[in-house]
Design an enzyme around this catalytic site. Structure first.
Site, PDB file in Angstrom:
ATOM      1  CD  GLU A  77     125.172  22.107 -23.851  1.00  0.00           C
ATOM      2  OE1 GLU A  77     124.612  23.232 -23.762  1.00  0.00           O
ATOM      3  OE2 GLU A  77     125.993  21.997 -22.847  1.00  0.00           O
TER       4      GLU A  77
ATOM      5  CD  GLU B 182     121.222  19.169 -19.675  1.00  0.00           C
ATOM      6  OE1 GLU B 182     121.244  19.888 -20.905  1.00  0.00           O
ATOM      7  OE2 GLU B 182     120.544  19.579 -18.476  1.00  0.00           O
TER       8      GLU B 182
ATOM      9  CD  GLU C  37     125.960  25.980 -20.932  1.00  0.00           C
ATOM     10  OE1 GLU C  37     125.997  27.008 -19.954  1.00  0.00           O
ATOM     11  OE2 GLU C  37     126.178  26.154 -21.570  1.00  0.00           O
TER      12      GLU C  37
HETATM   13  O1  AHR Z   1     120.803  22.090 -23.807  1.00  0.00           O
HETATM   14  C1  AHR Z   1     120.359  23.237 -22.299  1.00  0.00           C
HETATM   15  C2  AHR Z   1     121.425  23.957 -21.403  1.00  0.00           C
HETATM   16  O2  AHR Z   1     122.231  25.207 -22.387  1.00  0.00           O
HETATM   17  C3  AHR Z   1     122.415  23.103 -20.798  1.00  0.00           C
HETATM   18  O3  AHR Z   1     122.242  22.633 -20.002  1.00  0.00           O
HETATM   19  C4  AHR Z   1     123.371  23.752 -20.756  1.00  0.00           C
HETATM   20  O4  AHR Z   1     124.843  23.451 -20.613  1.00  0.00           O
HETATM   21  C5  AHR Z   1     123.246  24.900 -21.659  1.00  0.00           C
HETATM   22  O5  AHR Z   1     122.642  26.500 -21.132  1.00  0.00           O
END
Ligand code: AHR
Length: 509
Positions: free
Chosen positions: A314, A43, A191
């Site tokens: 994730e 990210e 999310e």
């Molecule tokens: O991985 C960090 C953050 O965690 C991501 O941006 C989000 O999708 C999650 O809340």
């Protein structure tokens, strides 16, 4: 009297029946452990992309077209099968057209979720897909649903994947890429119950149907934003909201982070912890399995043919940031505890490989439970890196179901299974991975493997202390090394699984 004798023999010699047993179940099962279960996530957050992967062509750090050479080599060795990008929360603020064309003309934006830093968009679509080609990985793109439009998403898909003549493909060619890229995996929102637009499940389901019906391509796997942890209301809500059109989503995502304390305010340190936080972390990690089962049973109701897969896109540990590091950069260390967390999660995913088609640890470099940490020109491979390297053997292997029994690891008034395991077969080689969460004792595991097998060898990841980690510029304390095994006798193999370790045992027919 009989009971007294049994109790007496137990007290002096231990239990009469072996407590820890693993039996490879001969089966006609052809469940494949998708290599994508060993996927990663990157990210625009902290130093994951800039510094961790991309330093620019003019950097003194050795690079290929701006991508760090050391990191490229490490990822190639790891056989990274799939990489998710550009977020995370960042994805729902990302407008892809900001990140194409000559770098000097690209606009700068503020990364509102992660430290409020300026994002100059010098790493965009071309750079990400070029990097994926360099390391030999499949890209998984996350579409902006929170603040984007269907039109913007459709144009991105066309820009990236189309071989037809169109304004978007002309633009791609003008920007230096003649051939389309082959991008199969498309996440539609991230999310969206939180940072991705704070939507209600039925509202998001409508939005999803709208996006998914326009995002079209050969063999696309579209992923609907699923729940955090055990939020079954979200899963139920979005699946109901699809109104029977479950074929619009090939995957449903699940996010599950392991926090030692379970408290977002004070999560616990990544390096300074005692047995209480060790135990709590491993206990909390194991809870992912009950979440997986809960969501799968809801999915069964709406998609009885089980076409939609679960994608844990994730997962990993989330600790308090390292002292002295920036807010919103999510920098943490990685110890033997993280090796155990990785091993336990991957064993669970392997054992559910019939329904889990992909998983992506968060995140690949310098953020949360990374496999690589960088500092200037230095790089370290974390304990989690070594677990992924060890577990590589399961990528695209056939799952072997196991009968498994383990004693508990008891801490104060609580207990968790001491061992976890999974097994697979590829090219005639059987691989069994085993974790031992007990930090105090080796555990004897009786394995029933069959008479016609011979031992190839074993590997182990552990450390002298549970808090051991690998530091920049120092010899590694936690690494992958050979693990000595005994002999198979009458189809049985006894393995002494060392305390706080992750081991691999390989056998051949
Ligand atoms: O991985 C960090 C953050 O965690 C991501 O941006 C989000 O999708 C999650 O809340």
């Amino acid at each position: 009297m009989k009971n007294t004798i049994i109790l007496f023999s137990f007290l002096i010699a231990g239990p009469l029946i072996a407590q820890n047993t693993l039996e490879l179940k001969p089966s006609s099962s052809t469940v494949k452990i998708n290599k994508e279960i060993y996927g990663h996530f990157s990210e625009h957050l902290g130093t994951c992309i800039y510094e961790g992967i991309y330093v620019g062509e003019n950097s003194e750090i050795p690079n290929i077209r701006g991508y760090r050479k050391d990191v490229i080599e490490a990822f190639k060795e790891l056989k990274v099968p799939v990489l998710r990008w550009p977020g995370g929360c960042f994805a729902d603020t990302y407008h892809w057209k900001d990140g194409i064309g000559p770098k000097k003309d690209r606009p700068s934006i503020v990364n509102v979720f992660w430290g409020g830093v300026t994002e100059d968009n010098s790493f965009g679509t071309h750079e990400f897909l070029d990097f994926c080609e360099l390391i030999g990985t499949e890209p998984y793109l996350s579409v902006n649903v929170g603040s984007g439009t269907v039109q913007e998403a459709v144009e991105w898909v066309e820009y990236v994947t189309s071989s037809n003549k169109s304004p978007m493909t002309d633009l791609r060619k003008k920007n230096g890429r003649e051939k389309p890229w082959n991008v199969k995996f498309w996440g539609i929102g991230n999310e969206n119950w939180g940072c991705g637009g704070d939507m209600a499940p039925d509202y998001y389901a409508n939005v999803y149907r709208n996006y998914a019906s326009y995002i079209r391509g050969n063999n696309f796997q579209k992923v609907i934003c699923g729940p955090p942890g055990g939020d079954t209301l979200w899963t139920e809500g979005i699946l109901k909201g699809l109104k029977g059109k479950t074929d619009l989503a090939q995957g449903l995502s699940l996010h599950y982070y392991t926090l030692p304390t379970g408290d977002w305010g004070s999560k616990g340190s990544s390096t300074e912890f005692g047995e209480d936080m060790w135990f709590a972390t491993l206990r909390n990690t194991m809870q992912v399995e009950s979440h997986i089962k809960q969501h799968l049973s809801i999915m069964d109701k709406y998609d009885p043919a089980r076409k939609m897969k679960l994608i844990v896109d994730e997962w990993g540990t989330w600790y308090d940031k390292l002292p002295g590091t920036k807010d919103g950069f999510l920098q943490q260390q990685n110890t033997v505890r993280d090796a155990l967390v990785a091993g336990i999660n991957l064993n669970i995913f392997n054992n559910h490989a019939d329904r889990i088609s992909m998983a992506n640890i968060a995140q690949i470099v310098n953020v949360l439970q990374s496999v690589i940490l960088t500092k200037g020109s230095q790089m370290v491979k974390t304990p989690t890196y070594h677990i992924f390297k060890m577990y590589n053997v399961h990528q695209d292997a056939t799952q072997i179901p196991i009968n498994f029994a383990t004693e508990n690891y008891i801490y104060k008034a609580e207990s968790i299974p001491a061992l976890t395991a999974s097994a697979s077969e590829k090219d005639g080689i059987i691989s069994i991975t085993i974790t031992n969460s007990n930090p105090h004792k080796a555990i004897a595991l009786d394995c029933k493997v069959g008479k016609d097998l011979k031992i190839i060898g074993g590997k182990i990841v552990t450390g002298k202390a549970i808090t051991d980690f690998n530091e920049f510029g120092k010899e590694e304390k936690v690494y992958l090394s050979d693990f000595k095994l005994g002999k198979i006798k009458d189809g049985a193999l006894k393995i002494e699984v060392p305390a706080h370790s992750v081991t691999l045992v390989q056998l051949q027919k």
